[in-house]
Scaffold this active site. Structure first.
Site, PDB file in Angstrom:
ATOM      1  N   CYS A 133       0.918  -1.389  -0.069  1.00 18.19           N
ATOM      2  CA  CYS A 133      -0.222   0.061  -0.026  1.00 18.19           C
ATOM      3  C   CYS A 133       0.827   1.356  -0.020  1.00 18.19           C
ATOM      4  CB  CYS A 133      -0.936   0.155   1.094  1.00 18.19           C
ATOM      5  SG  CYS A 133      -1.964   1.485   1.335  1.00 18.19           S
ATOM      6  N   CYS A 136      -0.567   3.966   2.070  1.00 23.66           N
ATOM      7  CA  CYS A 136      -0.389   3.872   3.566  1.00 23.66           C
ATOM      8  C   CYS A 136       1.057   4.238   3.813  1.00 23.66           C
ATOM      9  CB  CYS A 136      -0.660   2.423   3.973  1.00 23.66           C
ATOM     10  SG  CYS A 136      -2.475   1.656   3.415  1.00 23.66           S
ATOM     11  N   ASP A 137       2.282   3.696   3.168  1.00 29.38           N
ATOM     12  CA  ASP A 137       3.477   3.784   3.341  1.00 29.38           C
ATOM     13  C   ASP A 137       4.465   4.810   2.657  1.00 29.38           C
ATOM     14  OD1 ASP A 137       2.598   1.813   5.604  1.00 29.38           O
ATOM     15  OD2 ASP A 137       2.974  -0.008   4.111  1.00 29.38           O
TER      16      ASP A 137
END
Length: 317
Positions: A133, A136-137
């Site tokens: 992701c 997300c990261d």
């Protein structure tokens, strides 16, 4: 024993639904699968979930949600659902380890699992430089070099997104041509930070024991292997909704995602609701999953109270 509501899955969607239903005195039963907590248990630090200015570890966030639901009266049991009968109410569930369960409403929040390559060093370095992701990261790789593995639209989208943070984003794809749409390819190819390693197959993810340092790839023409050094690896080869046990039971799209009435969590079966990534292949974020979990709980409660306003004759197809 017959339940008012059973929730399948314990990611952000299922746990949020459990909190809302428990607070409404619905005494929901939550069935935990083999990976309680969902995909967030594979994430280290979560920095984009509102309310945690210093971030929070993914497993801790999920554990806190579970404790909150338990505090209000939700019950959790571990089991694997093998079959669901939704032709009539109460719905019947066959659950390994628990036998047959009956429920008046059913909330499906079994999520979607990122497709993985299945190569050495992949699973053991998840959250240590390996991610599925970018949204997300990506922030954690500011000023770094990262690679994206994949050749579809999602890979191109994530590659372009990562250029906001990383100094270099290298796309690795096992074919010499990309599968992505032309416009997505042009967008990525027009970005100076994006480089390409085509016709190469990843064979191993390499770490120093603490974090990822590179990915070993094989040239599909020469058969030679080389090590591409990198600070992070993003696997972007798609997701599979966890709906295999529901095939033929509910309306789904061609990928297996459950179809819901727009703006609701209503499936084509009255009393069955779907929330989280199992019905969302666009956003796939913890906060959006939690939002739909809230919706599913409220839809379920209103359905049982006879307040549902949906025209159930207009089934999705």
């Amino acid at each position: 024993m017959k339940h008012k509501s059973i929730i399948l899955g314990t990611g952000p969607a299922g746990l949020t639904a459990a909190v809302y239903l428990a607070r409404a005195n619905m005494e929901p039963l939550v069935i935990e699968g083999p990976e309680p907590g969902g995909q967030l248990t594979l994430t280290t630090e979560v920095e984009n979930f509102p309310g945690f200015p210093d971030g929070i570890m993914g497993p801790e966030l999920m554990d806190n949600m579970k404790k909150q639901a338990e505090r209000f009266g939700a019950t959790f049991k571990r089991g694997w659902v093998t079959d669901v009968e939704v032709e009539s109410r109460p719905f019947k569930l066959q659950v390994d380890g628990l036998g047959e369960l009956e429920t008046e409403t059913l909330i499906i929040s079994t999520g979607a699992s990122a497709k993985l390559l299945g190569i050495p060093g992949e699973k053991e370095n998840m959250g240590k430089g390996v991610s599925t992701c970018a949204t997300c990261d990506g922030f954690f790789f500011r000023g770094k070099k990262v690679v994206i593995i994949g050749g579809g639209d999602s890979a191109m989208e994530e590659a372009t997104f990562l250029t906001k943070f990383a100094n270099e984003v290298q796309v690795i794809h096992r074919r010499d041509e990309l599968r992505a749409s032309k416009i997505m390819q042009e967008r990525a190819k027009g970005n100076d930070k994006v480089t390409w390693a085509l016709n190469k197959t990843p064979v191993e993810m390499v770490s120093d024991g603490m974090k990822i340092t590179g990915v070993k790839v094989k040239d599909n023409e020469s058969g030679e292997e080389e090590l591409i050094e990198t600070d992070g690896i993003f696997v972007a080869i798609g997701h599979n909704p966890n709906t295999e046990f529901l095939k033929g039971k509910l309306d789904m799209d061609d990928k297996g995602y459950i179809l819901v009435d727009p703006g609701t969590t209503n499936t084509n079966i009255p009393g069955v609701f779907a929330c989280g990534d199992v019905q969302d292949q666009k956003y796939r974020q913890a906060i959006t999953a939690a939002g739909t979990g809230c919706m599913a709980a409220m839809d379920s409660e209103r359905f049982l109270e006879g307040e549902a306003t949906v025209d159930w004759s207009q089934n999705l197809s």
